[in-house]
Structures are given as C-alpha cells and as structure tokens.
Design a protein around this motif. Structure first.
Motif, short mmCIF file in Angstrom:
data_model
loop_
_atom_site.label_atom_id
_atom_site.label_comp_id
_atom_site.label_asym_id
_atom_site.label_seq_id
_atom_site.Cartn_x
_atom_site.Cartn_y
_atom_site.Cartn_z
N PRO A 95 0.80 -1.23 0.00
CA PRO A 95 0.00 0.00 0.00
C PRO A 95 0.83 1.28 0.00
N GLU A 96 2.09 1.18 0.41
CA GLU A 96 2.92 2.39 0.47
C GLU A 96 3.80 2.56 -0.77
N THR A 97 4.32 1.45 -1.30
CA THR A 97 5.23 1.53 -2.44
C THR A 97 4.54 1.22 -3.77
N GLY A 98 3.39 0.54 -3.72
CA GLY A 98 2.71 0.14 -4.94
C GLY A 98 3.33 -1.08 -5.60
N HIS A 99 4.32 -1.70 -4.94
CA HIS A 99 5.00 -2.87 -5.50
C HIS A 99 4.09 -4.08 -5.51
N ARG A 100 3.99 -4.75 -6.65
CA ARG A 100 3.25 -6.02 -6.75
C ARG A 100 4.15 -7.13 -6.20
N PHE A 101 3.77 -7.65 -5.02
CA PHE A 101 4.71 -8.50 -4.29
C PHE A 101 4.53 -10.00 -4.49
N MET A 102 3.39 -10.49 -5.00
CA MET A 102 3.19 -11.94 -5.08
C MET A 102 4.22 -12.66 -5.95
N PRO A 103 4.68 -12.07 -7.08
CA PRO A 103 5.73 -12.78 -7.83
C PRO A 103 7.01 -13.00 -7.04
N ASP A 104 7.22 -12.23 -5.97
CA ASP A 104 8.40 -12.43 -5.12
C ASP A 104 8.28 -13.71 -4.29
N ASP B 202 0.59 -11.92 5.06
CA ASP B 202 0.95 -11.86 6.48
C ASP B 202 2.40 -11.40 6.64
N SER B 203 3.27 -11.89 5.78
CA SER B 203 4.69 -11.51 5.84
C SER B 203 4.88 -10.03 5.54
N GLU B 204 4.20 -9.52 4.51
CA GLU B 204 4.30 -8.11 4.15
C GLU B 204 3.80 -7.22 5.30
N ILE B 205 2.67 -7.61 5.87
CA ILE B 205 2.08 -6.82 6.96
C ILE B 205 2.98 -6.78 8.18
N LYS B 206 3.52 -7.95 8.56
CA LYS B 206 4.35 -8.02 9.78
C LYS B 206 5.71 -7.37 9.56
N ARG B 207 6.27 -7.54 8.37
CA ARG B 207 7.61 -6.99 8.12
C ARG B 207 7.62 -5.47 8.17
N ASP B 208 6.57 -4.85 7.59
CA ASP B 208 6.56 -3.39 7.48
C ASP B 208 5.56 -2.72 8.42
N GLY B 209 4.96 -3.49 9.33
CA GLY B 209 4.03 -2.91 10.30
C GLY B 209 2.78 -2.32 9.66
N ASP C 205 -1.25 -2.24 8.30
CA ASP C 205 -2.58 -2.68 8.72
C ASP C 205 -3.22 -3.56 7.66
N TYR C 206 -2.80 -3.41 6.40
CA TYR C 206 -3.43 -4.12 5.29
C TYR C 206 -2.53 -4.03 4.06
N VAL C 207 -2.89 -4.76 3.00
CA VAL C 207 -2.28 -4.58 1.69
C VAL C 207 -3.39 -4.21 0.71
N HIS C 208 -3.03 -3.90 -0.53
CA HIS C 208 -4.01 -3.51 -1.53
C HIS C 208 -4.27 -4.65 -2.52
N LEU C 209 -5.53 -4.86 -2.85
CA LEU C 209 -5.94 -5.73 -3.95
C LEU C 209 -6.52 -4.82 -5.02
N ASP C 210 -5.89 -4.82 -6.20
CA ASP C 210 -6.23 -3.81 -7.22
C ASP C 210 -6.70 -4.47 -8.51
N ILE C 211 -7.94 -4.17 -8.90
CA ILE C 211 -8.47 -4.62 -10.19
C ILE C 211 -8.94 -3.41 -11.01
N SER C 212 -8.50 -2.21 -10.60
CA SER C 212 -8.96 -0.98 -11.25
C SER C 212 -8.41 -0.81 -12.65
#
Length: 527
Positions: free
Chosen positions: A265-274, A292-299, A301-308
C-alpha cells in the motif's frame, strides 16, 4: 419429545441437499440455528468447481486438488467428488439456480480461481452461495415431507447413555436442542441424524464465517465418541476487506482470478511474484502467508488488492455484490484498490467420515465443512467446498435409505434435566471467555505458528476449559453458553492437532518445523 425418521442439523447446502434427497421416502426435520439461511452457504461468493470446459479433465481437477491439499487428500474421495460435480450442477440448475451463461450462450460462464489449472468455476456473478441457498430453501419449504425448525441451538446428541434403558452402543438417536422461542430444551429423536453444522471459524478473532460458526457439530460429535481429524488445517482467506465498521466481508478469490493484483500500500510494489511463480493464482495458504509476511515486516494494517486496471463495466458486471458493498463504504473498485487482510475462512478438518458420510457413531452421518472426508487434505482448493456439500449431502441420504433396516431402532430418550441448575447471574463470564479464546487463537494459532506459542495457547485453553465446565454444571443453558462450551472444545482440538504435527504442510506452517515430511499422515484424535 418429537419423533422423526431423520433429523438434519444445519440448513445450508449440505443439510438441505440431504433433506431433499431423503424427503421422497422419509419424514425429515431440518434444524436451523437461527433463521433458515443463516449459515455459511449464503455467504459464498465464488462458485462451484466442475470440469465443463473443453480441454479440461477430471484428472486435471483431481491433480489440482491434490497439489493444493499438499498430498494429504484421499485420492479415492477426490476422484469420487470431482466426478460428481457436473451432475450436481445440473440438479441445481433444475432447481432454478441462474448460473451465468457464456457470452455466446453455448454453456455456463466459467471463471478461474487460485490453484486451478483451468477455468472451471460455475457461478452466479459473485453471489453463488446466495442463489444456491435460495433455490434449496424454496424446494425444502415446499416439500411436505420436510419440517423446518428454526431457532434451534443443538446442545448434545441423544445416545444410548440418555435412553430410559441405558446403553453403551454409542448409537445416536437424535439430539437435545435449545428452542430460542420458548427458552426450553427440546428432545428430538430420529433413526438417523445428519450433521451439517458447518465449521469453527468463530474460534478466531478475524473470520469470514457467519456468527454461528462455533464448531457445534464438531464438539458434539467429539463428546459422542467420534474421531476428529486434521483440525490444525484452518484455512485463512487471503483477502478479507479491511474496514473498521465491516469486519468480515470477503473479497472473492475470483477477483484475483480475473486479473486483480496484490500491492504494497505504500510503495505500490506487486509483491506476489516475489513469493511464488504463480503470483496471485497461487493456492490460498501461500497467498495468505505472503500477505501476512508483508504486513508483519513493514508494520502495515493491510495490503491492496487492485483490479482498477480492468474495464469498469467488466468489473461491475462480474462483481456486482462487491462493487455495491464497497461503493457504499466509499471505495470505488473500478478506480482504486481494496484494502485487504487475511482472515480465518474455512475449517479443513472435522468429524471423520467415510465415502458415504458415515461417522464412528451408528446412526450419525456428517456432510460439508463439519466433516473431514479426505477431499481437502492440508488445504482446500477454491470452490471445492460447495461441491463437497452437494456430493456428500446426497451420499449420506443415499446410504441412509439403502441401509434403513440396519439402522438402530430409536429407544425412549430421557427428557432434559434442569433440576440441579439455576439461572446465571454472571453472564459477563461468557463474554470474557469468548473474547479471550478468539484473541489467543488469532495470536498463537494463526497463519504462522511456533511450538512455544501453541504451548501458551494450550495452557490458556486448559484453564478456560475448567472455568467453562464449572459454569456449565451450575447454570441453565443459553445459546451463548452452548456456543462457548463448543468453542472451548474445538479450540482445544485445533491446538492439540497443531502441537502433534512436527512439519509444515499446507495450512499448518510452523517456524520450528519448516520442512514438509516425506510421509503425509492425517492427524486423528480419538476420544
């Protein structure tokens, strides 16, 4: 005391399918915990997995199910359920379920979800469960052989131990149920009982399950002497809406199947391919752990799911329920991303059953999320759950009718005894215990586990078990007390199962045993 041929506990897809298959031949009672459509079926957005696309095959669906289940599935069961899918969908269509049609009008519109190698999800936009529930309810209400009993909270099975002539046969002859309308406990007897009460999601702080998913059937079967299997495999749906007001709204897997991507949500990076080469189409356990890893690593509250990035008309037509819900909350999914977090979603373990839905207790069958049939293994493949309800609801009914003369006769059952209890004067105890269970289950028995966390959870559940047992022994039952008693039981079963598995497999991921063992064995707890 009321007497029926068969009692079905639960009014979702599994229960109503069983009832409708039994009704032409026997007198059936269907118990609903609240209103008739209050279970998990109505909440299912995605659809039903079935081999209907040219180029797809039963073997491919079986293989996808086995891969998602991390090799713990029973292949015979998987083949049996997958083969029954097209016929199950045809029967629902006959009942009036308006499945989406392809653009050319030649067949059903099929979508794709995580873990599937083909498009094979038959759906009604993003409200498939609601459409199925509505059609089954309509057929059941219209059937003169089916009696619908709403607002009944199941307490315990009536077995030979409750008979006027005491018996240790272990057979189930019906149940005791609290009637919310009268405030009294009813004794309901039958020659066969079908358990279709759903899962145990409300043992967790965050869950997409309905309010009544408190593991009642699993706990009742355990107390009646049935084996319980694979309770450590609690599926966490990767994408539940993060909202401070609406706490359990599911964003269907099909959003990712139709091109939705997960971003920081902060960088806009699509992380699942990682995390996985399949990216957003990886099985749910992998996607949930990645979030869960993204949320805990960077503190976060949520991530973004984008289909816009998809055509707005496409998004609105494929996901009308989600679009309308979120637009009311100020989120336009055609223009902006959806904030999401993982949440407990599905109970892959449960009451151990055979291919006919039989449990260890004579006269007791189970179907749907309450059971462990061998279909899901260590992780349920998306859209296999409604399919299991339909196939096993029918299988249980078929076996009951086929073996009717072999089922145990119904003895005289003693009425519920309240002579040694009083009304509670400290309801706050129930709310305190409930909240405590859900919090430590989320923190200690969640997506990522350690032995130390599990041991801490076990210590706390042992203390709570003693408190609840003492409370239950002294006060009259209420719906909240019944549910709390069952939550304590299923939480203990989950923790014990997780402690006994010294590997990471499917939905059970522990930092102390990160590798997957060479041999896949079910966890089976024996009363």
């Amino acid at each position: 005391m009321s007497d029926y041929d068969i009692i079905v506990i639960g009014s979702g897809a599994a229960g109503l399918t069983a009832a409708l298959n039994l009704a032409p031949h026997r007198k059936v009672a269907v118990l609903a915990k609240g209103a008739l459509g209050g279970g998990a079926t109505e909440w299912a957005q995605g659809g039903i997995a079935a081999v209907l696309e040219e180029g797809d095959s039963f073997d491919a669906h079986v293989q996808d199910t086995m891969i998602a289940g991390a090799g713990l599935n029973n292949r015979e069961v998987v083949e049996h359920v997958v083969a029954g899918a097209p016929a199950a969908i045809a029967r629902l269509a006959e009942l009036g379920v308006p499945f989406n049609i392809d653009d050319d009008g030649a067949g059903w519109h099929l979508t794709r979800e995580g873990g599937h190698s083909h498009r094979r999800i038959v759906h009604v936009a993003d409200a498939t469960g609601w459409a199925i529930q509505h059609a089954l309810e309509k057929a059941a209400v219209a059937n003169p052989s089916i009696t619908i009993l709403t607002d009944r909270v199941a307490i315990d099975f009536a077995t030979g131990r409750h008979a006027s002539d005491f018996s240790t046969s272990g057979a189930v002859h019906g149940l005791y149920a609290f009637n919310r309308g009268t405030g009294e406990v009813e004794t309901l007897t039958a020659r066969a009982t079908v358990l279709a009460t759903g899962g145990a999601g409300r043992a967790y702080l965050y869950s997409t399950a309905p309010r009544g998913a408190t593991g009642d059937g699993i706990a009742m079967a355990w107390r009646a002497g049935c084996r319980i299997s694979n309770m450590e495999f609690m599926q966490f749906h990767p994408t539940c809406l993060y909202n401070l007001v609406v706490k359990n709204f599911l964003i269907t897997e099909a959003v990712r199947g139709e091109g939705g991507v997960l971003k920081h949500p902060e960088t806009g990076h699509r992380f699942m391919p990682d995390y996985d080469e399949r990216a957003e189409l990886a099985p749910r356990d992998i996607v949930a752990r990645a979030i869960d890893s993204e949320i805990k690593r960077d503190g976060l509250d949520y991530v973004h799911l984008d289909i816009s990035h998809k055509n707005p008309d496409f998004v609105r037509s494929h996901f009308p329920t989600i679009y309308d819900k979120l637009i009311a909350l100020g989120i336009d999914i055609t223009k902006e991303p959806i904030p999401v977090v993982p949440a407990q979603h599905y109970t892959c373990g449960g009451v151990l059953v055979d291919i006919d839905g039989r449990t260890d207790a004579p006269g007791l069958y189970a179907a749907g999320e309450v059971s462990q049939s061998g279909l899901h293994g260590a992780n349920r493949l998306a859209s296999n759950s409604l399919l299991e309800c339909l196939v096993y609801g029918e299988a249980a009914a078929r076996h009951i009718l086929k073996c009717w003369d072999e089922l145990p006769e119904t003895p005289a059952i003693r009425a519920w005894d309240e002579s040694r209890v009083t009304d509670s004067d400290e309801e706050v105890v129930i709310q305190q215990c409930w909240g405590e269970i859900r919090r430590f289950m989320w923190n200690f028995v969640g997506i990522v586990r350690t032995t130390k966390r599990l041991e801490r959870a076990k210590h706390r559940i042992d203390l709570l078990r003693r408190e609840v047992q003492d409370y239950y022994a002294h006060f009259r039952v209420t719906p909240d007390l019944i549910e709390l008693r069952n939550l304590v039981e299923v939480a203990d079963l989950i923790i014990r199962s997780a402690l006994s598995r010294h590997e990471s497999r499917g939905l059970h991921y522990t930092l102390d045993y990160p590798e997957t063992g060479a041999i896949a064995d079910d966890t089976i707890l024996v009363p």
